[in-house]
Design a protein around this motif. Structure first.
Motif, PDB file in Angstrom:
ATOM      1  N   GLU A  79     -47.743   3.677-100.910  1.00 14.77           N
ATOM      2  CA  GLU A  79     -48.320   3.852 -99.572  1.00 14.77           C
ATOM      3  C   GLU A  79     -47.306   4.423 -98.591  1.00 14.77           C
ATOM      4  O   GLU A  79     -47.628   5.283 -97.788  1.00 14.77           O
ATOM      5  N   SER A  80     -46.071   3.945 -98.671  1.00 10.74           N
ATOM      6  CA  SER A  80     -45.001   4.424 -97.798  1.00 10.74           C
ATOM      7  C   SER A  80     -43.703   4.310 -98.599  1.00 10.74           C
ATOM      8  O   SER A  80     -43.118   3.229 -98.666  1.00 10.74           O
ATOM      9  N   ALA A  81     -43.322   5.410 -99.207  1.00 12.35           N
ATOM     10  CA  ALA A  81     -42.211   5.372-100.166  1.00 12.35           C
ATOM     11  C   ALA A  81     -40.922   4.866 -99.520  1.00 12.35           C
ATOM     12  O   ALA A  81     -40.603   5.222 -98.376  1.00 12.35           O
ATOM     13  N   SER A  82     -40.205   4.053-100.296  1.00  9.35           N
ATOM     14  CA  SER A  82     -38.902   3.565 -99.831  1.00  9.35           C
ATOM     15  C   SER A  82     -37.861   3.844-100.914  1.00  9.35           C
ATOM     16  O   SER A  82     -38.197   4.066-102.088  1.00  9.35           O
ATOM     17  N   THR A  83     -36.594   3.836-100.522  1.00 10.45           N
ATOM     18  CA  THR A  83     -35.526   4.199-101.467  1.00 10.45           C
ATOM     19  C   THR A  83     -35.474   3.243-102.663  1.00 10.45           C
ATOM     20  O   THR A  83     -35.085   3.645-103.766  1.00 10.45           O
ATOM     21  N   ASN A  84     -35.888   1.987-102.461  1.00 12.22           N
ATOM     22  CA  ASN A  84     -35.846   1.044-103.591  1.00 12.22           C
ATOM     23  C   ASN A  84     -36.994   1.258-104.589  1.00 12.22           C
ATOM     24  O   ASN A  84     -37.118   0.526-105.571  1.00 12.22           O
ATOM     25  N   GLN A  85     -37.816   2.266-104.325  1.00 12.96           N
ATOM     26  CA  GLN A  85     -38.848   2.649-105.288  1.00 12.96           C
ATOM     27  C   GLN A  85     -38.415   3.843-106.135  1.00 12.96           C
ATOM     28  O   GLN A  85     -39.200   4.356-106.940  1.00 12.96           O
ATOM     29  N   THR A  86     -37.188   4.271-105.952  1.00 11.21           N
ATOM     30  CA  THR A  86     -36.611   5.280-106.834  1.00 11.21           C
ATOM     31  C   THR A  86     -36.515   4.684-108.231  1.00 11.21           C
ATOM     32  O   THR A  86     -35.886   3.641-108.431  1.00 11.21           O
TER      33      THR A  86
END
Lengths: 116, 111
Positions: A79-86
């Motif tokens: 929904e709202s990409a964040s760096t910890n979803q790398t």
């Protein structure tokens, strides 16, 4: 030959973007899965679906949603990409287990997502 | 829920040696135990599986053994070759839709 196809091999997105990862299978499998693979953590289940429009949370659903409008297609949405979803994202599919069908899960080639 | 432990996390062998990877599971209802091999840049692929009514299964150089009483199962690769180098995952599955995976073993076969 069973095929599970993920739409992208590599993806780079910016923090806050909405990201769609698409997966298509051609074996008429009832079950479809989204996993996340990180070094040392193995395969962690994000969401799975056992039928069209049905979805169940896995072990790490936070920050993700899914959509299964057709049997062959299962989409993962950040929904709202964040760096910890790398991470590496793997889609898989399988038959609903029965005495006559194989329990084998077939995986796509993976999508390497980098969030900057 | 099911919990699968896999050891070792890394295994380094010389070409021609044998390699053994071990997994334990917690749910006595689990009845299907697949092993997957993941080569670099690819998704995992099933290499061998075993059901709970069988104690051992062999396919050329790979074999899997299952001890239901102790709740552990193992992958054995004999006469290892450099192309066996990959990450191997074990999994356990019961009546639910979902296999539970181990954390993986990185096997390195040195020529």
């Amino acid at each position: 030959d069973v095929k599970v196809t993920q739409s992208s091999r590599y993806l780079v997105k910016r923090t806050g973007e909405k990201v769609f990862l698409e997966c298509v299978q051609d074996m008429d499998h009832e079950n479809m899965f989204w996993y996340r693979q990180d070094p040392g953590l193995g395969l962690r289940l994000i969401y799975f679906s056992y039928d069209v429009k049905m979805k169940e949370k896995g072990d790490i659903p936070e920050g993700y949603s899914v959509s299964r409008e057709k049997k062959e297609r299962f989409s993962l949405i950040l929904e709202s990409a964040s760096t910890n979803q790398t991470s590496m994202y793997l889609c898989a599919s399988s038959f609903k287990q029965s005495l006559t069908t194989s329990a084998e899960a077939f995986f796509g080639q993976g999508t390497r997502l980098t969030v900057v | 829920g099911e919990n699968v432990e896999q050891h070792p996390s890394t295994l380094s062998v010389q070409e021609g040696d044998s390699a053994v990877i071990k997994c334990t599971y917690s749910d006595s209802a689990s009845n299907y135990f697949p092993w997957y091999k993941q080569e670099l840049g690819k998704g995992p692929q099933l290499i061998i599986d075993i059901r709970s009514n069988v104690g051992e299964k062999k396919d050329q150089r790979i074999a899997v053994t299952l001890n239901k009483t102790a709740k552990h199962f193992s992958l054995h690769i004999t006469e290892t070759q450099p192309e066996d180098s990959a990450v191997y995952f074990c999994a356990a599955k019961g009546g639910s839709y979902i296999p539970t995976f181990g954390r993986g073993t990185s096997l390195i076969v040195h020529p």
